[in-house]
Design an enzyme around this catalytic site. Structure first.
Site, PDB file in Angstrom:
ATOM      1  N   ARG A 166       0.786  -1.231   0.000  1.00 35.02           N
ATOM      2  CA  ARG A 166       0.000   0.000   0.000  1.00 35.02           C
ATOM      3  C   ARG A 166       0.826   1.293   0.000  1.00 35.02           C
ATOM      4  O   ARG A 166       0.488   2.227  -0.726  1.00 35.02           O
ATOM      5  CB  ARG A 166      -0.991   0.009   1.164  1.00 35.02           C
ATOM      6  CG  ARG A 166      -2.000  -1.166   1.090  1.00 35.02           C
ATOM      7  CD  ARG A 166      -3.061  -1.103   2.153  1.00 35.02           C
ATOM      8  NE  ARG A 166      -3.960   0.000   1.972  1.00 35.02           N
ATOM      9  CZ  ARG A 166      -3.883   1.141   2.611  1.00 35.02           C
ATOM     10  NH1 ARG A 166      -2.984   1.322   3.555  1.00 35.02           N
ATOM     11  NH2 ARG A 166      -4.721   2.115   2.350  1.00 35.02           N
TER      12      ARG A 166
ATOM     13  N   CYS B 294      14.342  -4.286  -4.330  1.00 35.72           N
ATOM     14  CA  CYS B 294      15.128  -3.414  -5.218  1.00 35.72           C
ATOM     15  C   CYS B 294      14.236  -2.445  -5.985  1.00 35.72           C
ATOM     16  O   CYS B 294      14.082  -2.542  -7.205  1.00 35.72           O
ATOM     17  CB  CYS B 294      15.959  -4.264  -6.166  1.00 35.72           C
ATOM     18  SG  CYS B 294      17.136  -5.236  -5.247  1.00 35.72           S
TER      19      CYS B 294
END
Ligand SMILES: Cc1ncc(COP(=O)(O)O)c(C=O)c1O
Length: 417
Positions: A317, A347
């Site tokens: 979220r 990443c």
């Protein structure tokens, strides 16, 4: 500290979920781990249920918030039905012991298989979102010889004042149909032996914190229901959807007493109509936290940065909506604080949980918690970066148990050939 309550508290400086120390759960289940308080989920259900009082109603838990079977069972025991949006969720709801007669099924893209499953299961109603879907439902009802109980999902064109990704009632939204088209669909169904209109549905968005958009949506669907009634078509259910907002960070939550008062007032003139609500986040968000350990600390040229072992694949979220989830230490919250950024190991630069928040500079391996993670956390999780999903734990009083195991490497490659 804000955001704490009697199900999430510090006792002698250590974080507890109900009567279980967070550190104990982390030792036994590892980190990251989703942890839910059973008591808080029950309390949220009862808060809404008792506010609605003797207004005929059914609270259908929106499984998309968190479909774990143990949570569904817990809510089913409280009396909840289910709101589902796929065949998978429908099967999960039935599997958790929710009676089909208490299940409603929405979604703009139901497949033939999903519609047949719903018809054969005998659910309360299919919330139909387009004319073409109604035609598909008719054809399939005839094929399986089960008349389809349905509602039309009306898009009332209401701005619920929420993030554009979770607003569903705007004029250009993909959900539902405009009231005039809904009226045509109801009229067309009247003479068809395979269709039985039992309800009317709308859902205008998520994380709604004001009563007024609900009032507007209700006015719009009641206008349509009146028109149908004057034409001799009497509906049994009025489904106003979910979206009941909570306080994620600093916003005011939807005031439940005022919301319930408005519903009782407006529906007093409709004694034969049962209200259906489809809350997801309201019931489970605040009951859930994610336990995480600090992996590394470093200074960039601008900020103090803490890297934790929970990533955006476990809690999407913040990256998806810019949503804020409070981050708190697992012990000694009163230590001196500095402004910190908190990031996960994935990443992607979007993998951040806090920017410039005042938190104590942690020790290596220190336990922290990310709050309000009972809804749309596990259910939106992925294995991105080939990270097995964390386990889920349910706390009840002094006890806790694993309600979903930690995924392993084998789970990452299981379906590869
Ligand atoms: C049709 C429908 N009902 C209910 C919900 C649950 O929303 P919330 O979790 O905000 O209550 C959603 C969420 O997207 C939905 O699309």
């Amino acid at each position: 500290m804000a955001h704490l309550n009697d199900c999430l508290s510090y006792r002698t400086g250590r974080l507890y979920v109900e009567s279980v120390a967070a550190e104990r759960i982390a030792r036994e289940a590892g980190t990251p781990t989703y942890v839910y308080s059973a008591r808080l989920i029950r309390e949220k259900f009862q808060e809404l249920d008792s506010a609605l009082g003797n207004l005929p109603h059914l609270i259908c838990y929106a499984l998309k918030a968190n479909p774990n079977r143990s949570l569904c069972r817990l809510l089913a025991k409280e009396g909840a039905g289910a709101d589902v949006v796929s065949g998978g969720e429908l099967r999960q709801a039935i599997d958790a012991g929710i009676r089909p007669g208490k299940i409603v099924f929405a979604g703009v893209g139901k497949t033939e298989d999903e519609i047949i499953l719903a018809l054969r299961s005998g659910i309360r109603m299919l919330n139909v979102e387009s004319q073409e879907e109604l035609e598909a439902v008719t054809r399939l009802a005839k094929r399986v010889k089960r008349p389809a109980l349905f509602a039309v999902r009306v898009n009332p064109g209401v701005d619920a004042g929420t993030h554009r990704h979770v607003a569903t009632g705007l004029p250009d939204s993909k959900f539902g149909v405009v009231p005039a088209e809904a009226l045509r669909m109801y009229r067309q169904a009247r003479t068809n032996p395979w269709l039985k209109a039992v309800g009317i549905h709308c859902h205008i968005g998520s994380q709604i914190t004001r009563v007024q958009p609900y009032q507007q949506a209700l006015d719009s669907v009641l206008k349509l229901a009146s028109k149908l009634r004057s034409e001799g078509q009497h509906l049994k259910y009025l489904d106003l959807g979910g979206g009941l907002g909570i306080c994620h960070d600093q916003e005011e939550p939807l005031p439940i007493p005022a919301f319930a008062r408005m519903l009782r007032r407006e529906l007093a003139a409709w004694p034969g109509l049962e209200l259906v609500l489809e809350p997801g986040r309201f019931l489970v968000a605040e009951a859930g936290i994610i336990l995480t350990r600090v992996l590394y600390r470093k200074r960039t040229s601008r900020a103090h940065l803490v890297i934790v072992d929970v990533g955006m694949n476990d809690l999407l979220r913040p990256a998806l909506y810019g949503a804020k989830h409070p981050v708190i230490p697992g012990h000694s919250p009163q230590r001196p604080k500095i402004r910190l950024n908190v990031a996960g190991p994935v990443c992607e630069s979007a993998d951040m949980f806090a920017r410039g928040e005042k938190l104590p500079w942690p020790k290596p391996r220190e336990l922290w918690a990310i709050l309000k993670a009972g809804a749309y956390a596990f259910s939106m999780s992925s294995q991105y970066n080939s990270r097995p999903r964390p386990p889920e734990v349910l706390v009840e009083g002094r006890n806790f148990r694993l309600i979903r195991a930690r995924e392993q490497f084998e789970d990452l490659v299981r379906h590869e050939r």
